[in-house]
Design a protein around this motif. Structure first.
Motif, PDB file in Angstrom:
ATOM      1  N   GLU A  45      -7.457  -5.090  53.705  1.00  0.00           N
ATOM      2  CA  GLU A  45      -7.906  -4.608  52.398  1.00  0.00           C
ATOM      3  C   GLU A  45      -8.621  -3.269  52.493  1.00  0.00           C
ATOM      4  OE1 GLU A  45     -10.104  -7.759  50.596  1.00  0.00           O
ATOM      5  OE2 GLU A  45      -8.361  -9.102  50.517  1.00  0.00           O
ATOM      6  N   MET A  46      -9.167  -2.946  53.675  1.00  0.00           N
ATOM      7  CA  MET A  46      -9.798  -1.644  53.863  1.00  0.00           C
ATOM      8  C   MET A  46      -8.795  -0.587  54.298  1.00  0.00           C
ATOM      9  SD  MET A  46     -13.566  -2.409  55.511  1.00  0.00           S
ATOM     10  CE  MET A  46     -13.094  -3.555  56.799  1.00  0.00           C
ATOM     11  N   ARG A  47      -7.693  -1.020  54.919  1.00  0.00           N
ATOM     12  CA  ARG A  47      -6.703  -0.074  55.460  1.00  0.00           C
ATOM     13  C   ARG A  47      -5.647   0.351  54.449  1.00  0.00           C
ATOM     14  NH1 ARG A  47      -4.214  -2.564  60.785  1.00  0.00           N
ATOM     15  NH2 ARG A  47      -2.996  -0.628  60.849  1.00  0.00           N
ATOM     16  N   TYR A  48      -5.324  -0.561  53.489  1.00  0.00           N
ATOM     17  CA  TYR A  48      -4.181  -0.294  52.623  1.00  0.00           C
ATOM     18  C   TYR A  48      -4.529  -0.326  51.135  1.00  0.00           C
ATOM     19  CZ  TYR A  48      -1.790  -1.525  56.984  1.00  0.00           C
ATOM     20  OH  TYR A  48      -1.380  -1.576  58.301  1.00  0.00           O
ATOM     21  N   ASN A  49      -3.803   0.457  50.366  1.00  0.00           N
ATOM     22  CA  ASN A  49      -3.866   0.407  48.908  1.00  0.00           C
ATOM     23  C   ASN A  49      -3.006  -0.752  48.415  1.00  0.00           C
ATOM     24  OD1 ASN A  49      -5.451   2.873  48.391  1.00  0.00           O
ATOM     25  ND2 ASN A  49      -3.673   3.938  49.253  1.00  0.00           N
ATOM     26  N   ASP A  50      -3.089  -1.052  47.142  1.00  0.00           N
ATOM     27  CA  ASP A  50      -2.317  -2.157  46.561  1.00  0.00           C
ATOM     28  C   ASP A  50      -0.815  -1.972  46.727  1.00  0.00           C
ATOM     29  OD1 ASP A  50      -4.637  -3.412  45.816  1.00  0.00           O
ATOM     30  OD2 ASP A  50      -4.609  -2.684  43.745  1.00  0.00           O
ATOM     31  N   ASP A  51      -0.361  -0.727  46.794  1.00  0.00           N
ATOM     32  CA  ASP A  51       1.074  -0.469  46.938  1.00  0.00           C
ATOM     33  C   ASP A  51       1.525  -0.462  48.401  1.00  0.00           C
ATOM     34  OD1 ASP A  51       0.014   1.879  47.891  1.00  0.00           O
ATOM     35  OD2 ASP A  51       0.996   3.194  46.438  1.00  0.00           O
ATOM     36  N   GLY A  52       0.591  -0.780  49.318  1.00  0.00           N
ATOM     37  CA  GLY A  52       0.933  -0.843  50.733  1.00  0.00           C
ATOM     38  C   GLY A  52       0.740   0.455  51.489  1.00  0.00           C
ATOM     39  N   SER A  53       0.425   1.523  50.775  1.00  0.00           N
ATOM     40  CA  SER A  53       0.189   2.801  51.449  1.00  0.00           C
ATOM     41  C   SER A  53      -1.176   2.790  52.136  1.00  0.00           C
ATOM     42  CB  SER A  53       0.260   3.954  50.448  1.00  0.00           C
ATOM     43  OG  SER A  53      -0.736   3.798  49.439  1.00  0.00           O
ATOM     44  N   GLU A  54      -1.306   3.585  53.177  1.00  0.00           N
ATOM     45  CA  GLU A  54      -2.549   3.628  53.931  1.00  0.00           C
ATOM     46  C   GLU A  54      -3.639   4.399  53.187  1.00  0.00           C
ATOM     47  OE1 GLU A  54      -1.850   5.300  57.762  1.00  0.00           O
ATOM     48  OE2 GLU A  54      -0.932   3.463  58.554  1.00  0.00           O
ATOM     49  N   LYS A  55      -4.864   3.943  53.360  1.00  0.00           N
ATOM     50  CA  LYS A  55      -6.022   4.674  52.872  1.00  0.00           C
ATOM     51  C   LYS A  55      -6.431   5.659  53.967  1.00  0.00           C
ATOM     52  CE  LYS A  55      -7.746   0.830  50.053  1.00  0.00           C
ATOM     53  NZ  LYS A  55      -8.870  -0.101  49.782  1.00  0.00           N
ATOM     54  N   PHE A  58      -9.894   5.439  55.941  1.00  0.00           N
ATOM     55  CA  PHE A  58     -10.326   4.329  56.795  1.00  0.00           C
ATOM     56  C   PHE A  58     -10.145   4.728  58.257  1.00  0.00           C
ATOM     57  CE2 PHE A  58      -9.689   0.256  59.048  1.00  0.00           C
ATOM     58  CZ  PHE A  58     -10.959  -0.262  58.830  1.00  0.00           C
ATOM     59  N   VAL A  59     -11.122   4.382  59.066  1.00  0.00           N
ATOM     60  CA  VAL A  59     -11.195   4.905  60.434  1.00  0.00           C
ATOM     61  C   VAL A  59      -9.936   4.641  61.255  1.00  0.00           C
ATOM     62  CG1 VAL A  59     -12.417   2.832  61.287  1.00  0.00           C
ATOM     63  CG2 VAL A  59     -12.621   5.015  62.518  1.00  0.00           C
ATOM     64  N   LEU A  60      -9.361   3.458  61.183  1.00  0.00           N
ATOM     65  CA  LEU A  60      -8.197   3.152  62.017  1.00  0.00           C
ATOM     66  C   LEU A  60      -6.913   3.804  61.517  1.00  0.00           C
ATOM     67  CD1 LEU A  60      -8.833  -0.606  62.925  1.00  0.00           C
ATOM     68  CD2 LEU A  60      -9.434   1.451  64.223  1.00  0.00           C
ATOM     69  N   ASN A  61      -6.963   4.407  60.328  1.00  0.00           N
ATOM     70  CA  ASN A  61      -5.815   5.156  59.822  1.00  0.00           C
ATOM     71  C   ASN A  61      -5.882   6.631  60.191  1.00  0.00           C
ATOM     72  OD1 ASN A  61      -4.695   2.887  58.645  1.00  0.00           O
ATOM     73  ND2 ASN A  61      -5.639   3.249  56.650  1.00  0.00           N
ATOM     74  N   LYS A  62      -7.008   7.052  60.724  1.00  0.00           N
ATOM     75  CA  LYS A  62      -7.163   8.449  61.117  1.00  0.00           C
ATOM     76  C   LYS A  62      -6.463   8.671  62.461  1.00  0.00           C
ATOM     77  CE  LYS A  62     -11.552   9.027  58.681  1.00  0.00           C
ATOM     78  NZ  LYS A  62     -13.001   9.329  58.790  1.00  0.00           N
ATOM     79  N   PRO A  63      -5.759   9.784  62.616  1.00  0.00           N
ATOM     80  CA  PRO A  63      -5.001  10.036  63.849  1.00  0.00           C
ATOM     81  C   PRO A  63      -5.811   9.836  65.128  1.00  0.00           C
ATOM     82  CG  PRO A  63      -4.462  11.691  62.216  1.00  0.00           C
ATOM     83  CD  PRO A  63      -5.589  10.872  61.627  1.00  0.00           C
ATOM     84  N   ALA A  64      -7.080  10.204  65.106  1.00  0.00           N
ATOM     85  CA  ALA A  64      -7.906  10.108  66.316  1.00  0.00           C
ATOM     86  C   ALA A  64      -8.156   8.678  66.766  1.00  0.00           C
ATOM     87  CB  ALA A  64      -9.239  10.811  66.079  1.00  0.00           C
ATOM     88  N   TYR A  65      -8.024   7.724  65.824  1.00  0.00           N
ATOM     89  CA  TYR A  65      -8.419   6.347  66.145  1.00  0.00           C
ATOM     90  C   TYR A  65      -7.277   5.333  66.053  1.00  0.00           C
ATOM     91  CZ  TYR A  65     -13.046   8.414  65.649  1.00  0.00           C
ATOM     92  OH  TYR A  65     -14.161   9.204  65.793  1.00  0.00           O
ATOM     93  N   ARG A  66      -6.061   5.793  65.863  1.00  0.00           N
ATOM     94  CA  ARG A  66      -4.941   4.858  65.729  1.00  0.00           C
ATOM     95  C   ARG A  66      -4.706   4.037  66.994  1.00  0.00           C
ATOM     96  NH1 ARG A  66      -1.624   4.972  61.371  1.00  0.00           N
ATOM     97  NH2 ARG A  66      -1.947   6.660  59.870  1.00  0.00           N
ATOM     98  N   ASN A  67      -5.099   4.582  68.128  1.00  0.00           N
ATOM     99  CA  ASN A  67      -4.918   3.876  69.393  1.00  0.00           C
ATOM    100  C   ASN A  67      -6.249   3.442  70.001  1.00  0.00           C
ATOM    101  OD1 ASN A  67      -2.016   4.173  69.479  1.00  0.00           O
ATOM    102  ND2 ASN A  67      -2.376   6.340  69.926  1.00  0.00           N
ATOM    103  N   ALA A  68      -7.236   3.212  69.149  1.00  0.00           N
ATOM    104  CA  ALA A  68      -8.557   2.791  69.633  1.00  0.00           C
ATOM    105  C   ALA A  68      -8.474   1.467  70.370  1.00  0.00           C
ATOM    106  CB  ALA A  68      -9.525   2.683  68.469  1.00  0.00           C
ATOM    107  N   GLU A  69      -9.196   1.378  71.472  1.00  0.00           N
ATOM    108  CA  GLU A  69      -9.255   0.143  72.262  1.00  0.00           C
ATOM    109  C   GLU A  69     -10.656  -0.469  72.248  1.00  0.00           C
ATOM    110  OE1 GLU A  69      -6.654   0.258  75.997  1.00  0.00           O
ATOM    111  OE2 GLU A  69      -7.081   2.381  75.623  1.00  0.00           O
ATOM    112  N   ILE A  70     -11.607   0.270  71.690  1.00  0.00           N
ATOM    113  CA  ILE A  70     -12.998  -0.179  71.590  1.00  0.00           C
ATOM    114  C   ILE A  70     -13.430   0.005  70.143  1.00  0.00           C
ATOM    115  CG2 ILE A  70     -15.365   0.210  72.407  1.00  0.00           C
ATOM    116  CD1 ILE A  70     -14.024   1.574  74.923  1.00  0.00           C
TER     117      ILE A  70
END
Length: 201
Positions: A45-55, A58-70
């Motif tokens: 609910e924090m990552r996606y809009n109602d239509d399924g598109s990314e917000k 949100f931190v995990l949608n930002k390019p720098a954090y898409r592959n976060a392991e911590i």
């Protein structure tokens, strides 16, 4: 279960308190009993809009954090209902370590059973790690379970505590089934002896 020994990776900052298990993996995704496939719905609910598109904010949608392991977060992480799907989703996304000032007990224990290292630290140390995580993908932290140390991107070392038995299980990659199978020969010997002594059972 995958072993956890030493992890060097990108840390994502999530400066929120009381992140509950419904925020981690909403109830509509609890129908599966498989541990895989839930990562795409982590923090749905924090990552996606109602239509399924990314917000995009949100931190995990930002390019720098898409592959976060911590993941570095706030107090009382993992509170709410005791769904094991929460650590499943975190692990499936690729996060192997969560750092926060405190955790809900059931979530905390479920992490260890699923190959995730939850680390509870004083608020001032979490604040330091949060600032380090906010530097982006070039600021890589190292979590060394054997030494029980976190090393920031600037080389600062922060020690942490972990239960000795839980540490052993993570280092060896042993979940509850693995612990049982490690005693397979002793179990077989006991059952063989019991069958001879009490054939009527």
């Amino acid at each position: 279960m995958d072993k956890f020994e030493k992890l060097t990776g990108v840390a994502a900052p999530l400066p929120l308190i009381n992140v509950d298990t419904d925020m981690i993996i909403p109830k509509q995704f609890l129908k599966t009993i498989k541990r895989s496939g839930l990562g795409v719905n982590l923090f749905d609910e924090m990552r996606y809009n109602d239509d399924g598109s990314e917000k995009p904010d949100f931190v995990l949608n930002k390019p720098a954090y898409r592959n976060a392991e911590i993941l570095v977060s706030g107090d009382n992480f993992g509170c709410g209902s005791s769904r094991e799907h929460a650590p499943w989703a975190i692990k499936d996304f690729g996060i192997r370590c969560v750092i926060a000032p405190s955790f809900a007990d059931i979530f905390f224990n479920n992490c260890f059973k699923n190959g995730i290292l939850p680390i509870a630290l004083p608020q001032d140390q979490v604040d330091l790690l949060m600032k380090d995580a906010e530097k982006g993908e070039n600021a890589r932290m190292t979590v060394d379970l054997e030494k029980q140390e976190i090393t920031t991107s600037d080389g600062e070392v922060i020690p942490f505590q972990v239960d000795a038995f839980k540490k052993h299980c993570l280092l060896e990659g042993l979940d509850d089934i693995g612990l049982t199978m490690a005693k397979a020969s002793e179990i077989a010997s006991f059952e063989s002896k019991a069958a001879m002594e009490r054939p009527w059972v």
